[in-house]
Scaffold this active site. Structure first.
Site, PDB file in Angstrom:
ATOM      1  N   ARG A  41      -0.733   7.885 -10.135  1.00  0.00           N
ATOM      2  CA  ARG A  41      -1.603   6.896 -10.807  1.00  0.00           C
ATOM      3  C   ARG A  41      -3.062   7.347 -10.822  1.00  0.00           C
ATOM      4  O   ARG A  41      -3.847   6.899 -11.650  1.00  0.00           O
ATOM      5  CB  ARG A  41      -1.459   5.511 -10.154  1.00  0.00           C
ATOM      6  CG  ARG A  41      -2.314   4.447 -10.836  1.00  0.00           C
ATOM      7  CD  ARG A  41      -1.885   3.016 -10.542  1.00  0.00           C
ATOM      8  NE  ARG A  41      -1.679   2.746  -9.142  1.00  0.00           N
ATOM      9  CZ  ARG A  41      -2.651   2.539  -8.247  1.00  0.00           C
ATOM     10  NH1 ARG A  41      -3.911   2.574  -8.640  1.00  0.00           N
ATOM     11  NH2 ARG A  41      -2.363   2.301  -6.984  1.00  0.00           N
ATOM     12  N   TYR A  95      -7.385   1.735 -37.046  1.00  0.00           N
ATOM     13  CA  TYR A  95      -5.972   1.483 -36.750  1.00  0.00           C
ATOM     14  C   TYR A  95      -5.819  -0.010 -36.399  1.00  0.00           C
ATOM     15  O   TYR A  95      -6.652  -0.565 -35.678  1.00  0.00           O
ATOM     16  CB  TYR A  95      -5.546   2.384 -35.585  1.00  0.00           C
ATOM     17  CG  TYR A  95      -4.238   1.990 -34.972  1.00  0.00           C
ATOM     18  CD1 TYR A  95      -3.078   1.949 -35.741  1.00  0.00           C
ATOM     19  CD2 TYR A  95      -4.148   1.616 -33.633  1.00  0.00           C
ATOM     20  CE1 TYR A  95      -1.870   1.567 -35.182  1.00  0.00           C
ATOM     21  CE2 TYR A  95      -2.942   1.236 -33.067  1.00  0.00           C
ATOM     22  CZ  TYR A  95      -1.808   1.210 -33.855  1.00  0.00           C
ATOM     23  OH  TYR A  95      -0.619   0.818 -33.310  1.00  0.00           O
ATOM     24  N   ASP A 167     -11.988   8.162 -32.834  1.00  0.00           N
ATOM     25  CA  ASP A 167     -10.534   8.335 -32.760  1.00  0.00           C
ATOM     26  C   ASP A 167     -10.184   9.509 -33.671  1.00  0.00           C
ATOM     27  O   ASP A 167     -10.301   9.426 -34.894  1.00  0.00           O
ATOM     28  CB  ASP A 167      -9.858   7.034 -33.216  1.00  0.00           C
ATOM     29  CG  ASP A 167      -8.342   7.080 -33.106  1.00  0.00           C
ATOM     30  OD1 ASP A 167      -7.771   8.188 -33.155  1.00  0.00           O
ATOM     31  OD2 ASP A 167      -7.728   6.008 -33.001  1.00  0.00           O
ATOM     32  N   LYS A 192       1.075  11.131 -31.426  1.00  0.00           N
ATOM     33  CA  LYS A 192       1.161  11.643 -32.803  1.00  0.00           C
ATOM     34  C   LYS A 192       1.209  13.180 -32.793  1.00  0.00           C
ATOM     35  O   LYS A 192       2.165  13.742 -32.321  1.00  0.00           O
ATOM     36  CB  LYS A 192      -0.009  11.072 -33.612  1.00  0.00           C
ATOM     37  CG  LYS A 192      -0.180   9.551 -33.440  1.00  0.00           C
ATOM     38  CD  LYS A 192       1.033   8.817 -33.920  1.00  0.00           C
ATOM     39  CE  LYS A 192       1.136   7.319 -33.736  1.00  0.00           C
ATOM     40  NZ  LYS A 192       0.371   6.556 -32.855  1.00  0.00           N
TER      41      LYS A 192
HETATM   42  C1  LIG Z   1      -5.309   6.336 -35.396  1.00  0.00           C
HETATM   43  C2  LIG Z   1      -4.547   5.740 -34.265  1.00  0.00           C
HETATM   44  N1  LIG Z   1      -5.186   5.466 -33.121  1.00  0.00           N
HETATM   45  C3  LIG Z   1      -4.550   4.913 -32.065  1.00  0.00           C
HETATM   46  C4  LIG Z   1      -3.206   4.582 -32.134  1.00  0.00           C
HETATM   47  C5  LIG Z   1      -2.534   3.953 -30.946  1.00  0.00           C
HETATM   48  O1  LIG Z   1      -1.743   4.901 -30.293  1.00  0.00           O
HETATM   49  P1  LIG Z   1      -0.443   4.561 -29.412  1.00  0.00           P
HETATM   50  O2  LIG Z   1       0.571   3.971 -30.348  1.00  0.00           O
HETATM   51  O3  LIG Z   1      -0.075   5.870 -28.806  1.00  0.00           O
HETATM   52  O4  LIG Z   1      -0.863   3.558 -28.387  1.00  0.00           O
HETATM   53  C6  LIG Z   1      -2.502   4.857 -33.297  1.00  0.00           C
HETATM   54  C7  LIG Z   1      -1.069   4.512 -33.391  1.00  0.00           C
HETATM   55  O5  LIG Z   1      -0.488   4.497 -34.459  1.00  0.00           O
HETATM   56  C8  LIG Z   1      -3.186   5.445 -34.394  1.00  0.00           C
HETATM   57  O6  LIG Z   1      -2.558   5.727 -35.544  1.00  0.00           O
END
Ligand SMILES: Cc1ncc(COP(=O)(O)O)c(C=O)c1O
Length: 376
Positions: A41, A95, A167, A192
């Protein structure tokens, strides 16, 4: 070292003769007077430390912290760096899960926010408050591949004493390195491209050693850490990241051109097109345009028929895997938003987000063509 080399090699204890980093599955580690207390952790097992160091290097960052999902990385970072009563400025194309976090949980915890069109500095200026701490953006954005000028935004934020966070999931560190463009923090949904095989969930944030240490102090309490087996699998996946992303880039370019010419498609959103409104900015800050695109069906009422008719391309949530996936953001990634929020972002029932995989582009074109004919 070049990213291809960084991907393949994970620095590990030279006492271990294997050419790869072994998996550490223990949740208990012996300690002694001279030894650090190791506990998963705390993300300080040898494999987790090696993975974090490798990811940091790929983003040209001094440090990185690992999480069990992209949302865990985003939520922990914001909670660690922003206090109740402070304000975060977000670009408006985000997102859906990030938007939901902001409007529900951060608001409930007393963290203020504004959403602004970050292509327009005046709109950011208007949304700025005396208690603004951080500017958070996404580029290319999910799902419509809008592009923001990272250098310009970093300069603007720095002049106003704000931290900057981006992001970088859609681009991957192979196509875009925001730290080199002046950003302070980079976050990825590693689920991803970094994982890349649609079988892992993780997240990572990269930044200065000092900021990552502040994030660490919150992260060890909130407990959204990786497991030893996932850590091993992620490192294995990263070995092919650079080669995978190159083919994702090439295939997306081919498929974007195909869709643009297709009579059943109204519009294609792809930053590699010279007609994309921010193409020049994308060219200047990205090594290539990525494996993501979005398109609008000419007949949105045919969306269900189109998705049901796909044979090889899976209608599925998520992106960045070796297999091609198509999703309808209005019903998936952005379904938690209100209709008004989707309208403002330009997401309709006919909007399709396409994560172009590593299949042969001819097979993908054939599949799309027959499914688009079903859409009418
Ligand atoms: C651009 C983007 N940021 C963050 C996330 C969140 O990621 P996670 O699903 O691994 O929590 C996603 C998920 O689709 C995403 O497409």
């Amino acid at each position: 070292m070049h990213p291809e080399t960084l991907c393949v090699h994970t620095p590990h204890d030279p006492a271990w003769p294997g050419v790869n980093q072994p998996a550490f599955t223990a949740s208990a580690f012996r300690y002694g007077p001279e030894q650090e207390v190791v506990y998963p952790r705390y993300s300080n097992t040898p494999d987790m430390k090696a993975l974090a160091a490798k990811l940091a290097r790929l983003e040209h960052a001094p440090a990185a912290w690992l999480f069990s999902s992209g949302m865990a990385a985003i939520a922990n970072t914001l909670l660690a760096l922003v206090r109740p009563g402070e304000h975060i400025l977000f670009s408006e194309d985000l997102y859906g899960g990030t938007l939901n976090l902001i409007t529900k949980d951060l608001t409930r915890l007393g963290i203020q926010h504004s959403l602004a069109n970050a292509t327009d500095l005046q709109q950011l200026e208007d949304a700025l408050r005396p208690n603004t701490r951080l500017l958070y953006v996404e580029t290319p954005s999910n799902p419509l591949l809008k592009i923001l000028d990272l250098r310009r935004l970093a300069d603007w934020a720095k002049e106003r004493g704000l931290m900057t966070m981006v992001d970088n999931t859609f681009a991957s560190p192979i196509n875009q390195n925001p730290m080199l463009l002046g950003f302070d923090l980079v976050v990825h949904s590693g689920t991803k491209y970094l994982g890349g095989h649609s079988d892992l969930m993780f997240g990572v944030v990269m930044g200065s050693a000092e900021r990552v240490d502040t994030i660490r102090q919150t992260a060890i309490n909130l407990g959204a850490n990786l497991s030893g087996l996932d850590t091993y699998m992620i490192d294995r996946s990263l070995k092919t990241l650079a080669v995978r992303v190159k083919v994702h880039n090439q295939n997306a370019r081919a498929l974007a051109g195909f869709l643009l010419r297709h009579p059943r498609v109204k519009q294609v959103h792809y930053p590699g097109f010279e007609t994309h409104p921010m193409h020049e900015v994308a060219r200047s800050q990205m090594a290539d345009f990525g494996g993501m695109l979005a398109f609008e069906l000419k007949n949105p009422e045919g969306a269900d028929r189109f998705l049901a008719a796909l044979r090889h391309i899976a209608p599925a949530l998520s992106l960045g895997g070796v297999e091609s996936l198509i999703s309808q953001p209005a019903r998936t990634s952005h379904s938690l938003l209100s209709q008004a929020q989707r309208d403002a972002m330009g997401i309709t029932l006919g909007t399709m987000r396409f994560s172009v995989g590593l299949e042969h582009p001819d097979d993908l074109m054939q599949d799309l063509d027959q499914a688009l004919r079903q859409a009418g």
